[in-house]
Design an enzyme around this catalytic site. Structure first.
Site, PDB file in Angstrom:
ATOM      1  N   ARG A   1       0.804  -1.223   0.000  1.00  0.00           N
ATOM      2  CA  ARG A   1       0.000   0.000   0.000  1.00  0.00           C
ATOM      3  C   ARG A   1       0.837   1.274   0.000  1.00  0.00           C
ATOM      4  O   ARG A   1       0.598   2.198  -0.782  1.00  0.00           O
ATOM      5  CB  ARG A   1      -0.874   0.066   1.261  1.00  0.00           C
ATOM      6  CG  ARG A   1      -2.165  -0.656   1.169  1.00  0.00           C
ATOM      7  CD  ARG A   1      -2.545  -1.179   2.541  1.00  0.00           C
ATOM      8  NE  ARG A   1      -1.623  -2.258   2.852  1.00  0.00           N
ATOM      9  CZ  ARG A   1      -1.821  -3.515   2.488  1.00  0.00           C
ATOM     10  NH1 ARG A   1      -2.931  -3.842   1.886  1.00  0.00           N
ATOM     11  NH2 ARG A   1      -0.942  -4.469   2.731  1.00  0.00           N
ATOM     12  N   THR A   2       1.783   1.329   0.911  1.00  0.00           N
ATOM     13  CA  THR A   2       2.513   2.592   1.074  1.00  0.00           C
ATOM     14  C   THR A   2       3.270   2.915  -0.208  1.00  0.00           C
ATOM     15  O   THR A   2       3.184   4.024  -0.743  1.00  0.00           O
ATOM     16  CB  THR A   2       3.474   2.495   2.276  1.00  0.00           C
ATOM     17  OG1 THR A   2       2.712   2.112   3.414  1.00  0.00           O
ATOM     18  CG2 THR A   2       4.150   3.825   2.546  1.00  0.00           C
TER      19      THR A   2
ATOM     20  N   LYS B   1      25.853  -4.726  -1.362  1.00  0.00           N
ATOM     21  CA  LYS B   1      27.324  -4.665  -1.418  1.00  0.00           C
ATOM     22  C   LYS B   1      27.907  -3.977  -0.189  1.00  0.00           C
ATOM     23  O   LYS B   1      29.092  -3.738  -0.109  1.00  0.00           O
ATOM     24  CB  LYS B   1      27.763  -3.898  -2.660  1.00  0.00           C
ATOM     25  CG  LYS B   1      27.263  -4.473  -3.968  1.00  0.00           C
ATOM     26  CD  LYS B   1      27.789  -3.648  -5.141  1.00  0.00           C
ATOM     27  CE  LYS B   1      27.143  -4.057  -6.446  1.00  0.00           C
ATOM     28  NZ  LYS B   1      27.431  -3.087  -7.514  1.00  0.00           N
TER      29      LYS B   1
ATOM     30  N   ARG C   1      11.523   3.559   3.621  1.00  0.00           N
ATOM     31  CA  ARG C   1      11.115   2.577   4.650  1.00  0.00           C
ATOM     32  C   ARG C   1      12.340   1.745   5.001  1.00  0.00           C
ATOM     33  O   ARG C   1      13.030   1.253   4.098  1.00  0.00           O
ATOM     34  CB  ARG C   1       9.993   1.683   4.139  1.00  0.00           C
ATOM     35  CG  ARG C   1       9.685   0.531   5.106  1.00  0.00           C
ATOM     36  CD  ARG C   1       8.451  -0.233   4.757  1.00  0.00           C
ATOM     37  NE  ARG C   1       7.255   0.559   5.026  1.00  0.00           N
ATOM     38  CZ  ARG C   1       6.018   0.098   4.899  1.00  0.00           C
ATOM     39  NH1 ARG C   1       5.819  -1.148   4.492  1.00  0.00           N
ATOM     40  NH2 ARG C   1       4.977   0.871   5.148  1.00  0.00           N
TER      41      ARG C   1
ATOM     42  N   HIS D   1       5.348   6.001  11.504  1.00  0.00           N
ATOM     43  CA  HIS D   1       4.849   5.856  10.124  1.00  0.00           C
ATOM     44  C   HIS D   1       3.883   7.023   9.886  1.00  0.00           C
ATOM     45  O   HIS D   1       2.676   6.845   9.781  1.00  0.00           O
ATOM     46  CB  HIS D   1       4.160   4.499   9.985  1.00  0.00           C
ATOM     47  CG  HIS D   1       3.838   4.064   8.588  1.00  0.00           C
ATOM     48  ND1 HIS D   1       3.970   4.893   7.482  1.00  0.00           N
ATOM     49  CD2 HIS D   1       3.386   2.868   8.118  1.00  0.00           C
ATOM     50  CE1 HIS D   1       3.603   4.217   6.403  1.00  0.00           C
ATOM     51  NE2 HIS D   1       3.243   2.988   6.761  1.00  0.00           N
TER      52      HIS D   1
END
Ligand code: NCD
Length: 307
Positions: A56-57, A85, A106, A134
């Protein structure tokens, strides 16, 4: 908005929230017409940097940027990027600011978005930092609450994983600006973190904690259900002890008031029985859809500040 970045809900005053929600309502109405929207940000590119899974986000930020006439670049999963890496987050975001006009991040580590925001000049939106915050989810949660129940004189019950649930931490903080009555319902082991309780106390919030939902259900205007955040448990046995608690079904809701609104940031596992989905109480799919106009409004405000 006063800030260039959105990393935590505590940055948002009531006036900031209202400004975003009012703008979101305009975008919502414009989207509902089905007509093409004016391309407000035709040259703008938003970078999506998701170090944790998201549906969703990520997709609603992407849709929002595209509906504003802009475009996105996607870092891809951690396995596909230079993170694999050994590149540091600071280096990655410094590079990405050369490609994009804003960064949505995120990350599994608490504080990651705040740290990233200190290394770049383009706006950073925290799309979830571990068990931290959030805040863009909070804006769409508040939008949904305002539409369904109003933000004045609100009594809300927040149930489930209050310890690791970052949407809860941000929402509770933001609700202090609206003098909401907040009831927190969870197993003892998943209570709100001490730091969040402290902040709520400092803000003079009206807060009560419970281990049983039926103590408060009849009083609630909104029931905000959350998933137990399995991925954040250090120990699977601890998860098993609390898994499956607070499953909401039609029988549970029989004791609720007539106008209850049930919300959930989604994804759900087994917290809400699908039999609720088609009832008037259910608002969680609407809530997810609100992600687009709300994130359009947020991007509009951050990007126009930055011009
Ligand atoms: C939430 C999250 O990632 O914190 N999901 C979302 O963004 N809608 C809630 C969750 O994962 O349980």
């Amino acid at each position: 908005m006063r800030q260039d970045h959105l990393v935590a809900a505590g940055q948002l005053s009531r006036a900031d929230v209202e400004r975003v929600l009012d703008r979101a309502a305009e975008f919502d109405a414009a989207l509902a017409t089905g007509d093409p929207l004016p391309a407000r940000y035709p040259e703008t590119v938003l970078a999506l940097c998701f170090y944790e899974p998201s549906t969703r986000t990520k997709m609603s930020f992407e849709t929002a940027m595209k509906r504003l006439g802009g475009d996105v670049v996607d870092m891809g999963g951690v396995d596909a990027s230079s993170v694999k890496k050994g590149e540091s987050l600071a280096d990655t975001v410094r590079v990405i600011q050369g490609y994009a006009d804003g960064i949505v991040l995120r990350h599994p580590r608490e504080g990651a978005a705040r740290m990233a925001s200190e290394f770049v000049d383009v706006p950073v939106v925290n799309a979830g930092d571990g068990a931290g915050q959030h805040p863009s989810q909070t804006l769409l949660d508040l939008y949904t609450i305002r539409e369904a129940a109003g933000l004045d004189d609100l009594t809300i019950g927040i149930v489930g994983d209050l310890k690791y649930g970052r949407t809860v931490h941000s929402l509770a903080t933001a609700l202090t600006e609206f003098d909401a009555h907040m009831h927190f319902v969870s197993p003892e082991s998943l209570r709100l973190p001490r730091s969040v309780r402290f902040d709520l106390h400092e803000a003079g919030a009206q807060v009560r904690e419970h281990t049983e939902l039926d103590e408060v259900l009849p009083e609630l205007d909104v029931l905000y259900v959350t998933r137990i955040q399995r991925e954040r448990f250090p120990d699977e046995d601890e998860y098993e002890k609390v898994a499956g608690q607070f499953q909401i079904d039609a029988e549970t809701l029989a004791a609720a008031g007539d106008d209850l609104t049930v919300m959930h940031p989604l994804p759900r596992v087994d917290e809400i029985d699908p039999e609720i989905d088609d009832t008037d109480d259910a608002n969680y799919f609407e809530q997810a859809h609100n992600g687009v106009p709300v994130r359009m409004a947020l991007l509009d405000l951050l990007l126009s500040n930055h011009e």
